[in-house]
Design an enzyme around this catalytic site. Structure first.
Site, PDB file in Angstrom:
ATOM      1  N   LYS A  56       0.845  -1.209   0.000  1.00  0.00           N
ATOM      2  CA  LYS A  56       0.000   0.000   0.000  1.00  0.00           C
ATOM      3  C   LYS A  56       0.874   1.250   0.000  1.00  0.00           C
ATOM      4  CE  LYS A  56      -3.821  -2.523   2.081  1.00  0.00           C
ATOM      5  NZ  LYS A  56      -4.690  -2.825   3.220  1.00  0.00           N
ATOM      6  N   GLN A 100      -5.196  -1.743   9.306  1.00  0.00           N
ATOM      7  CA  GLN A 100      -5.014  -3.044   8.676  1.00  0.00           C
ATOM      8  C   GLN A 100      -5.652  -4.141   9.524  1.00  0.00           C
ATOM      9  OE1 GLN A 100      -3.808  -3.451   5.620  1.00  0.00           O
ATOM     10  NE2 GLN A 100      -4.018  -5.658   5.692  1.00  0.00           N
ATOM     11  N   ASP A 123     -11.179   2.395   3.350  1.00  0.00           N
ATOM     12  CA  ASP A 123     -11.514   0.970   3.245  1.00  0.00           C
ATOM     13  C   ASP A 123     -13.014   0.760   3.044  1.00  0.00           C
ATOM     14  OD1 ASP A 123      -9.532  -0.968   3.232  1.00  0.00           O
ATOM     15  OD2 ASP A 123      -9.138  -0.788   5.381  1.00  0.00           O
TER      16      ASP A 123
HETATM   17  N1  GUN Z   1      -6.968  -7.234   5.514  1.00  0.00           N
HETATM   18  C1  GUN Z   1      -7.269  -7.971   4.420  1.00  0.00           C
HETATM   19  N2  GUN Z   1      -7.860  -7.194   3.485  1.00  0.00           N
HETATM   20  C2  GUN Z   1      -7.930  -5.952   3.995  1.00  0.00           C
HETATM   21  C3  GUN Z   1      -8.445  -4.716   3.495  1.00  0.00           C
HETATM   22  O1  GUN Z   1      -8.966  -4.612   2.392  1.00  0.00           O
HETATM   23  N3  GUN Z   1      -8.322  -3.658   4.339  1.00  0.00           N
HETATM   24  C4  GUN Z   1      -7.771  -3.756   5.569  1.00  0.00           C
HETATM   25  N4  GUN Z   1      -7.714  -2.656   6.314  1.00  0.00           N
HETATM   26  N5  GUN Z   1      -7.301  -4.880   6.062  1.00  0.00           N
HETATM   27  C5  GUN Z   1      -7.384  -5.977   5.272  1.00  0.00           C
END
Ligand code: GUN
Length: 307
Positions: A56, A100, A123
């Site tokens: 990211k 996350q 998100d």
């Molecule tokens: N863990 C697995 N996929 C995601 C996601 O799309 N966003 C976040 N914040 N954590 C994750």
């Protein structure tokens, strides 16, 4: 005659999207003096989460965003995360915030997700954004589902009126992608772990979306001739767990890394039947990052009052 499906390259489409975002960021910087900023909170040291967070950050660098990762100890209490979020909610240089997942057990996930300002919730997991998705109002939408829709649209695959089967009912992929597809006028069937006969639902699908984390779940005889297949699964298979066919197909991966990544679909059996198929790796995975960046740009534009 053996037909070969058209591969939907998430790698290529995500690069196109990142190029578009890069141009917009340059323009935003030039005309408004604003650079979109993303802050990621990483609690603990889950190895997969660390890899995702790094990608990211790398994505942010590629398109010219400001980005930062806030690392917190795996024993951090909910209150510490909430305090951090309060600070980020009020920072003018941060337009997107994400925590996350998964979070360590002691942390109240619902409380944490609700503490993010919906305008900065890149998100799309805040209940306000989920409610707006249901009621078809403008909002931030989870990145992976958004990436799936974007892949279909950029390949000119019609959604309206199609039978779409979604296998997997997670909050991150299955549920939101089902809503997006419904909003696009698909007839949507959602399957999950308690579905009694998966095949009767998958065989009927014009578009099949699979997000379960179970490798080889979708076999050749479960897919309709000419179907569009989107494989969201990412399963790491080590050399000792691989079958002979996989050892030969992914020989280089096993030699170089001792493991390979496969989806939830038995690709070698399903690909000859499909009209389009997304591979793993190089399919939905890179789209998730691209759409997170797109969400961050959207959040920044909203916050500073640009259309
Ligand atoms: N863990 C697995 N996929 C995601 C996601 O799309 N966003 C976040 N914040 N954590 C994750």
């Amino acid at each position: 005659m053996i037909k070969i499906a058209r591969l939907i390259s998430g790698t290529r489409i995500s690069q196109d999207i990142k190029n578009e975002i890069t141009e917009e960021v340059k323009e935003m910087k030039r005309t408004k003096g604003i650079v979109p900023g993303l802050s990621v909170i990483l609690v603990g040291d889950n190895p997969a989460s660390k890899v995702y967070v790094r990608s990211k950050q790398k994505g942010c660098e590629e398109v010219g965003f400001k980005s930062e990762t806030i690392r917190m100890d795996k024993s951090a209490p909910t209150e510490d995360v909430l305090k951090e979020l309060d600070r980020l909610n009020n920072r003018e240089d941060i337009h997107g915030i994400l925590v996350q997942l998964p979070l360590p057990e002691q942390i109240d996930k619902a409380k944490v997700l609700e503490a993010i300002y919906p305008e900065k919730d890149v998100d799309g997991f805040h209940p306000v954004n989920i409610g707006k998705l249901v009621t078809q109002q403008k909002c931030l939408v989870p990145a992976t589902p958004l990436g799936i829709i974007e892949m279909l649209k950029r390949e000119n695959i019609v959604i309206k009126g199609k039978n779409v089967t979604v296998v997997g009912h997670s909050e991150i992929v299955g549920k939101p992608v089902s809503l997006l597809l419904l909003n696009e006028w698909a007839t949507v069937t959602i399957c999950h772990i308690e579905t009694r006969d998966l095949k009767i639902h998958t065989i009927d699908a014009d578009i099949l979306i699979v997000a379960t984390g179970v490798s080889y779940l979708i076999k050749g005889d479960m897919v309709k001739e000419g179907a569009v297949v989107i494989d969201v699964g990412i399963n790491r298979i080590t050399k000792d767990k691989a079958n002979q066919e996989l050892l030969e197909w992914r020989k280089e991966d096993f030699e170089n890394k001792g493991a390979t990544l496969i989806g939830d679909v038995d690709f070698l059996r399903v690909e000859p039947k499909a009209s389009y198929i997304s591979p793993v790796p190089g399919g939905v995975g890179p789209m998730t990052i691209a759409m997170l960046l797109s969400n961050t740009l959207k959040a920044a534009k909203n916050i500073v009052g640009m259309k």
